[in-house]
Design an enzyme around this catalytic site. Structure first.
Site, PDB file in Angstrom:
ATOM      1  N   HIS A  16       0.826  -1.207   0.000  1.00 52.83           N
ATOM      2  CA  HIS A  16       0.000   0.000   0.000  1.00 52.83           C
ATOM      3  C   HIS A  16       0.864   1.263   0.000  1.00 52.83           C
ATOM      4  O   HIS A  16       0.480   2.286  -0.569  1.00 52.83           O
ATOM      5  CB  HIS A  16      -0.922  -0.003   1.218  1.00 52.83           C
ATOM      6  CG  HIS A  16      -1.964  -1.080   1.175  1.00 52.83           C
ATOM      7  ND1 HIS A  16      -3.290  -0.835   0.937  1.00 52.83           N
ATOM      8  CD2 HIS A  16      -1.861  -2.422   1.328  1.00 52.83           C
ATOM      9  CE1 HIS A  16      -3.968  -1.974   0.935  1.00 52.83           C
ATOM     10  NE2 HIS A  16      -3.111  -2.954   1.184  1.00 52.83           N
ATOM     11  N   ASP A 113      -5.194   6.004   1.309  1.00 52.68           N
ATOM     12  CA  ASP A 113      -5.278   4.617   0.872  1.00 52.68           C
ATOM     13  C   ASP A 113      -6.697   4.102   1.130  1.00 52.68           C
ATOM     14  O   ASP A 113      -7.406   4.583   2.012  1.00 52.68           O
ATOM     15  CB  ASP A 113      -4.259   3.814   1.695  1.00 52.68           C
ATOM     16  CG  ASP A 113      -4.219   2.355   1.336  1.00 52.68           C
ATOM     17  OD1 ASP A 113      -5.066   1.610   1.847  1.00 52.68           O
ATOM     18  OD2 ASP A 113      -3.341   1.955   0.561  1.00 52.68           O
ATOM     19  N   GLN A 344      12.813  -4.580  -5.978  1.00 54.22           N
ATOM     20  CA  GLN A 344      12.110  -5.442  -6.930  1.00 54.22           C
ATOM     21  C   GLN A 344      11.970  -4.822  -8.317  1.00 54.22           C
ATOM     22  O   GLN A 344      12.113  -5.522  -9.328  1.00 54.22           O
ATOM     23  CB  GLN A 344      10.724  -5.808  -6.388  1.00 54.22           C
ATOM     24  CG  GLN A 344       9.911  -6.668  -7.360  1.00 54.22           C
ATOM     25  CD  GLN A 344       8.787  -7.401  -6.718  1.00 54.22           C
ATOM     26  OE1 GLN A 344       9.003  -8.317  -5.934  1.00 54.22           O
ATOM     27  NE2 GLN A 344       7.556  -7.013  -7.028  1.00 54.22           N
ATOM     28  N   TRP A 362      -1.100  -7.001  -6.316  1.00 54.92           N
ATOM     29  CA  TRP A 362      -1.309  -6.078  -7.434  1.00 54.92           C
ATOM     30  C   TRP A 362      -0.029  -5.349  -7.834  1.00 54.92           C
ATOM     31  O   TRP A 362       0.259  -5.171  -9.012  1.00 54.92           O
ATOM     32  CB  TRP A 362      -2.401  -5.067  -7.109  1.00 54.92           C
ATOM     33  CG  TRP A 362      -2.720  -4.199  -8.289  1.00 54.92           C
ATOM     34  CD1 TRP A 362      -2.569  -2.849  -8.397  1.00 54.92           C
ATOM     35  CD2 TRP A 362      -3.225  -4.627  -9.562  1.00 54.92           C
ATOM     36  NE1 TRP A 362      -2.951  -2.413  -9.649  1.00 54.92           N
ATOM     37  CE2 TRP A 362      -3.364  -3.486 -10.384  1.00 54.92           C
ATOM     38  CE3 TRP A 362      -3.574  -5.879 -10.086  1.00 54.92           C
ATOM     39  CZ2 TRP A 362      -3.834  -3.557 -11.695  1.00 54.92           C
ATOM     40  CZ3 TRP A 362      -4.044  -5.949 -11.393  1.00 54.92           C
ATOM     41  CH2 TRP A 362      -4.165  -4.795 -12.173  1.00 54.92           C
ATOM     42  N   ASN A 363       0.771  -4.921  -6.868  1.00 54.45           N
ATOM     43  CA  ASN A 363       2.019  -4.240  -7.224  1.00 54.45           C
ATOM     44  C   ASN A 363       2.919  -5.151  -8.047  1.00 54.45           C
ATOM     45  O   ASN A 363       3.450  -4.754  -9.091  1.00 54.45           O
ATOM     46  CB  ASN A 363       2.766  -3.788  -5.965  1.00 54.45           C
ATOM     47  CG  ASN A 363       2.136  -2.568  -5.325  1.00 54.45           C
ATOM     48  OD1 ASN A 363       1.382  -1.843  -5.957  1.00 54.45           O
ATOM     49  ND2 ASN A 363       2.428  -2.355  -4.060  1.00 54.45           N
ATOM     50  N   GLU A 367       4.003  -4.599 -11.895  1.00 52.14           N
ATOM     51  CA  GLU A 367       5.430  -4.468 -12.191  1.00 52.14           C
ATOM     52  C   GLU A 367       5.862  -5.499 -13.234  1.00 52.14           C
ATOM     53  O   GLU A 367       6.627  -5.187 -14.157  1.00 52.14           O
ATOM     54  CB  GLU A 367       6.243  -4.628 -10.906  1.00 52.14           C
ATOM     55  CG  GLU A 367       6.122  -3.428  -9.971  1.00 52.14           C
ATOM     56  CD  GLU A 367       6.588  -3.726  -8.566  1.00 52.14           C
ATOM     57  OE1 GLU A 367       7.125  -4.833  -8.329  1.00 52.14           O
ATOM     58  OE2 GLU A 367       6.406  -2.863  -7.680  1.00 52.14           O
ATOM     59  N   ALA A 382      -6.287 -11.928   0.105  1.00 50.89           N
ATOM     60  CA  ALA A 382      -6.689 -10.602  -0.366  1.00 50.89           C
ATOM     61  C   ALA A 382      -7.053 -10.632  -1.846  1.00 50.89           C
ATOM     62  O   ALA A 382      -7.858 -11.461  -2.272  1.00 50.89           O
ATOM     63  CB  ALA A 382      -5.592  -9.583  -0.055  1.00 50.89           C
ATOM     64  N   GLN A 384      -5.117 -11.429  -4.340  1.00 52.48           N
ATOM     65  CA  GLN A 384      -4.170 -12.222  -5.132  1.00 52.48           C
ATOM     66  C   GLN A 384      -4.860 -13.285  -5.988  1.00 52.48           C
ATOM     67  O   GLN A 384      -4.434 -13.538  -7.117  1.00 52.48           O
ATOM     68  CB  GLN A 384      -3.129 -12.861  -4.211  1.00 52.48           C
ATOM     69  CG  GLN A 384      -2.239 -11.834  -3.537  1.00 52.48           C
ATOM     70  CD  GLN A 384      -1.374 -12.419  -2.438  1.00 52.48           C
ATOM     71  OE1 GLN A 384      -1.381 -13.624  -2.194  1.00 52.48           O
ATOM     72  NE2 GLN A 384      -0.631 -11.555  -1.749  1.00 52.48           N
TER      73      GLN A 384
END
Length: 466
Positions: A16, A113, A344, A362-363, A367, A382, A384
């Site tokens: 987040h 957020d 990352q 999600w990140n 990416e 969550a 995923q």
């Protein structure tokens, strides 16, 4: 001259913090005064050295009552309760202080957020416009306006019940119950986490603007559905990481957002490998596994006979230390590098990376798409499961690993993705999505245009006292 003053407040979790920080940097680079609000937990993890020294980009810290990292990873409900109970009053006190500054930069806007919607009430009290940044569109539709729980007892979970097809979520075709993720996969309608997320989604719709870290081509059906149901102030400005890559180095690098010390020497290790030859393994910042799952993954990766970079957090294993057997360490000594954390984005952008084994947050998903790296997904909780379903079946950039982890399956999937026919198809689609993401952020692209509109609107906000 007085600048527009934006207060940014992410939830105290790595996934987040990243997009909120990225948006804050973009706004700062366009002349905004930024106050970035961290909680005690985030501040303890990052340390003072992460705060940077940009003029006009300052940090504030509020109490959250959260425990240490390892304890938080294993009790998500306690994390949510602590944030919702403990952060409101300190944030209200901070806003009162910020709204009467000596330098004249009174708050013109709060960007929060999606898990920090208590800021909506505080913003309303202060008469300050409140905007909200969300990471994924599909969570919004999956939990609003219609929400369900699994109307079954625990025995149904393993009996094929989760394969039931559902048709009632606008913009999301051919979904099954299992695709809607861990927040909804409960049998008690009074479950705290389920109801917390429902409340946060409903509260977020009260914001005057909702900002999504995605781009039009990637989620056009979901976007169309959202815009048909909710107010018009929907902004899609992602991938934010690619937008930030265009920033000057002093803005991009001077403020850190990682909760862990990054072992940057892994980049030099990657330099020693051929293009598209290395597997990158990272299960994210919150995932925990059993010791047996870790061993099965380790042997599967080792038996694939490809070099790999593996991020293994000290708290990755439930209730214990993350230790691999010596015979396994001997097997991977020449081919693998183990680190506790890494940069990352830089890793995924490295030409040696050929495959990303991920939990599919999600990140990480965005990416991977941004850098054209195919994925092997092992979703945990969550969003995923939903991200995994889209990555595998809508976008075609991934294959999925069965929850019942076995070393043979891991090794077979890695070999297929690296040298097989299916792997070639997935790689080609990943490169096409990379091109689409890059087009979106270029001048004239959907995300570039939307970001300009967002900046114009935020810049026009005036202090209610003016």
């Amino acid at each position: 001259m007085k600048k527009p003053h934006v207060v940014c407040i992410p939830a105290p979790a790595q996934g987040h913090i990243n997009p909120v920080m990225q948006l804050a940097k973009l706004l700062y680079s366009r002349g905004f005064f930024i106050t970035f609000v961290s909680t005690d937990f985030t501040h303890r993890c990052q340390g003072q050295e992460s705060l940077g020294c940009l003029d006009g980009f300052r940090f504030e810290v509020i109490a959250d009552g959260l425990p240490t990292v390892g304890e938080m990873m294993e009790d998500f409900e306690a994390f949510l309760k602590s944030v919702s109970v403990n952060c409101t009053a300190p944030f209200r006190d901070l806003m009162r202080k910020l709204h009467h500054p000596s330098d004249g930069h009174r708050v013109t806007c709060i960007i929060s957020d999606a898990f920090m919607t208590f800021s909506l009430k505080v913003a309303e009290e202060m008469g300050v416009p409140e905007k909200e940044i969300k990471r994924s569109l599909k969570n919004l539709l999956g939990l609003s306006p219609t929400t369900f729980f699994l109307d079954a007892d625990e025995s149904y979970i393993g009996s094929g019940y989760l394969d039931t097809t559902i048709y009632w979520i606008p913009g999301m075709r051919d979904m099954c119950l299992r695709d809607l993720g861990g927040f909804i996969r409960v049998t008690d309608p009074k479950d705290f986490t389920l109801n917390f997320v429902i409340d946060e989604v409903q509260n977020s719709l009260k914001a005057s603007m909702i900002i999504f870290n995605t781009f039009e081509d990637l989620e056009h059906e979901v976007l169309h559905a959202i815009r048909s149901m909710f107010p018009p102030h929907i902004y899609t400005i992602g991938p934010l990481l690619l937008q930030c890559r265009l920033l000057p180095d002093d803005v991009l690098k001077s403020v850190k957002s990682s909760l862990w010390k990054e072992e940057v020497e892994c980049l030099k290790w990657l330099d020693c490998h051929e293009a598209a030859s290395v597997i990158y393994v990272n299960f994210g910042s919150r995932t925990v596994s059993t010791p047996q799952q870790l061993i099965e993954f380790a042997w599967g990766i080792a038996n694939s006979n490809h070099p790999f970079l593996w991020v293994i957090r000290p708290d990755l294993v439930m209730g214990g230390h993350t230790i691999l057997p010596q015979d396994l360490m001997d097997e991977i000594e020449e081919r693998g590098m183990l680190v506790s954390w890494c940069p990352q984005e830089d890793v995924l952008a490295h030409p040696s990376i050929s495959l990303f084994l991920t939990r599919c947050g999600w990140n990480s998903t965005l990416e991977s798409i941004s850098y054209g790296v195919p994925m092997l997904c092992w979703p945990f909780f969550a969003d995923q499961q939903t991200n995994c379903r889209y990555a595998c079946y809508e976008w075609g950039v991934s294959m999925v690993i069965d929850n019942n982890v076995k070393r043979k399956e891991i090794g077979d999937l890695i070999r297929e993705m690296m040298v097989g026919k299916k792997g070639k198809e997935v790689r080609e689609k990943a490169l096409k999505w990379k091109e689409s993401a890059e087009i979106a952020i270029k001048e004239g692209g959907s995300s570039h245009t939307t970001l300009e509109l967002l900046i114009q609107e935020l810049a026009q906000l005036r202090d209610v006292s003016d």
